[in-house]
Design a protein around this motif. Sequence first.
Motif, short mmCIF file in Angstrom:
data_model
loop_
_atom_site.label_atom_id
_atom_site.label_comp_id
_atom_site.label_asym_id
_atom_site.label_seq_id
_atom_site.Cartn_x
_atom_site.Cartn_y
_atom_site.Cartn_z
N GLY A 17 0.81 -1.21 0.00
CA GLY A 17 0.00 0.00 0.00
C GLY A 17 0.83 1.25 0.00
O GLY A 17 0.32 2.34 0.20
N HIS A 18 2.10 1.10 -0.19
CA HIS A 18 2.99 2.27 -0.20
C HIS A 18 3.64 2.31 -1.57
O HIS A 18 4.57 1.57 -1.84
CB HIS A 18 4.04 2.08 0.89
N HIS A 19 3.12 3.18 -2.44
CA HIS A 19 3.51 3.13 -3.84
C HIS A 19 4.45 4.27 -4.20
O HIS A 19 4.22 5.40 -3.80
CB HIS A 19 2.27 3.21 -4.73
N HIS A 20 5.45 3.98 -4.99
CA HIS A 20 6.41 5.00 -5.43
C HIS A 20 6.54 4.95 -6.94
O HIS A 20 6.81 3.89 -7.50
CB HIS A 20 7.79 4.76 -4.81
N LEU A 267 -8.89 4.47 3.56
CA LEU A 267 -10.02 4.06 2.74
C LEU A 267 -10.83 3.00 3.50
O LEU A 267 -10.27 1.99 3.95
CB LEU A 267 -9.55 3.48 1.41
N VAL A 268 -12.13 3.23 3.61
CA VAL A 268 -13.02 2.28 4.29
C VAL A 268 -13.65 1.38 3.23
O VAL A 268 -14.27 1.86 2.28
CB VAL A 268 -14.12 3.01 5.08
N LEU A 280 -5.71 -1.24 -4.07
CA LEU A 280 -4.44 -0.52 -4.04
C LEU A 280 -3.89 -0.28 -5.44
O LEU A 280 -3.40 0.81 -5.74
CB LEU A 280 -3.42 -1.29 -3.19
N ARG A 281 -3.96 -1.29 -6.29
CA ARG A 281 -3.46 -1.12 -7.66
C ARG A 281 -4.26 -0.06 -8.41
O ARG A 281 -3.68 0.79 -9.10
CB ARG A 281 -3.51 -2.46 -8.40
N THR A 297 0.54 6.47 0.03
CA THR A 297 0.43 5.54 1.15
C THR A 297 -1.03 5.47 1.56
O THR A 297 -1.62 6.50 1.93
CB THR A 297 1.28 6.00 2.35
N LEU A 298 -1.62 4.28 1.49
CA LEU A 298 -3.04 4.10 1.78
C LEU A 298 -3.23 3.10 2.91
O LEU A 298 -2.55 2.07 2.97
CB LEU A 298 -3.78 3.61 0.54
N GLN A 299 -4.16 3.40 3.80
CA GLN A 299 -4.54 2.47 4.87
C GLN A 299 -5.96 2.01 4.59
O GLN A 299 -6.87 2.83 4.44
CB GLN A 299 -4.45 3.15 6.23
N LEU A 300 -6.16 0.70 4.49
CA LEU A 300 -7.47 0.13 4.21
C LEU A 300 -8.12 -0.33 5.51
O LEU A 300 -7.48 -1.00 6.33
CB LEU A 300 -7.34 -1.05 3.24
#
Length: 318
Positions: A17-20, A267-268, A280-281, A297-300
């Motif tokens: 979930g941490h994309h660069h 994100l819920v 995430l993709r 950076t996303l937290q699900l």
Amino acid sequence: MSNDHHQAADSHDHDHGHHHHHAPPKDFSRAFAVGIALNALFVGIEAFYGWRVNSLALLADAGHNLSDVAGLVLAWGGALAARRRPDATHTYGWKRASILAAFINAIVLLVAMGSLGWEAAGRLRSPVATEGWTMVVVAGVGIFINTATALMFMRGGKDDINIRGAFLHMAADALVSLGVVLGGALYLWQGWAWIDPAMSLAIALIIVVGTWSLFKQSLHLLFDGVPDGVDLAAVRRVLLGLPGVVEVHDLHVWALGSAQTALTAHLVLDPPGFDPATVLRRAEQELHTQFDIQHTTLQLETGAYARQCALRAGTGCS
């Protein structure tokens, strides 16, 4: 990972979930080196002839060129610092240095133009004769040098505020030199002694107007403002449009450096079992394609976890 909480992991596998998206930054080192060398040489020539023929426009332009040599050195330093890799003490690296360099460059340019305007106003009250042909020839060389230097930075100014600052400095110098040429020509034609300071004052005002946006934008980014070109409401709509996402909170967008944007968000998901890797993709692709956000950076979360997070307001629940 609990039943209530899907948190994006900072890893290198397919469902991270941490994309660069770190494209190699454009290297303007050669442009900086050539620009600094040419302008430093020209400062000496212009100052000498300005003193010799008693031209405020030439002396003021030399002083401004000297400040721009310092500005180019500062911008180059900021660009080099921004390329340093993150480490244990600076986990984002030194990317913010490029924004700071752009901010200082804007201040230097505004101060230089304020000084030029003050001197020009004083000369308007007591015009002094000068030597028109020397002004025209020396400033003509300045137009060539400053325009050539500005062109070396033009292609990077759109995407990098630090490079834009360097470009504005050189473009401003070319404009000042053009004004000196016009002032010298009018002096030769009409013999107006006041045209030299009047032209300097007019050009200083034009450059202040052009530099103000750089000052505001760099100050905005220094305080983690949302970068230009990123509509936060549109970002939220894109995230809410992802499959399985029913809510977005703790959304933050800011500039890591002068040419790199970062985003974090929670994100819920509903239903809770929706495939995190798919979300995430899709999020990574949409944010990069539509907003050029390179560091995501996303937290699900499930709805139950999000409600717990709301009860702990201010913690970020990350």
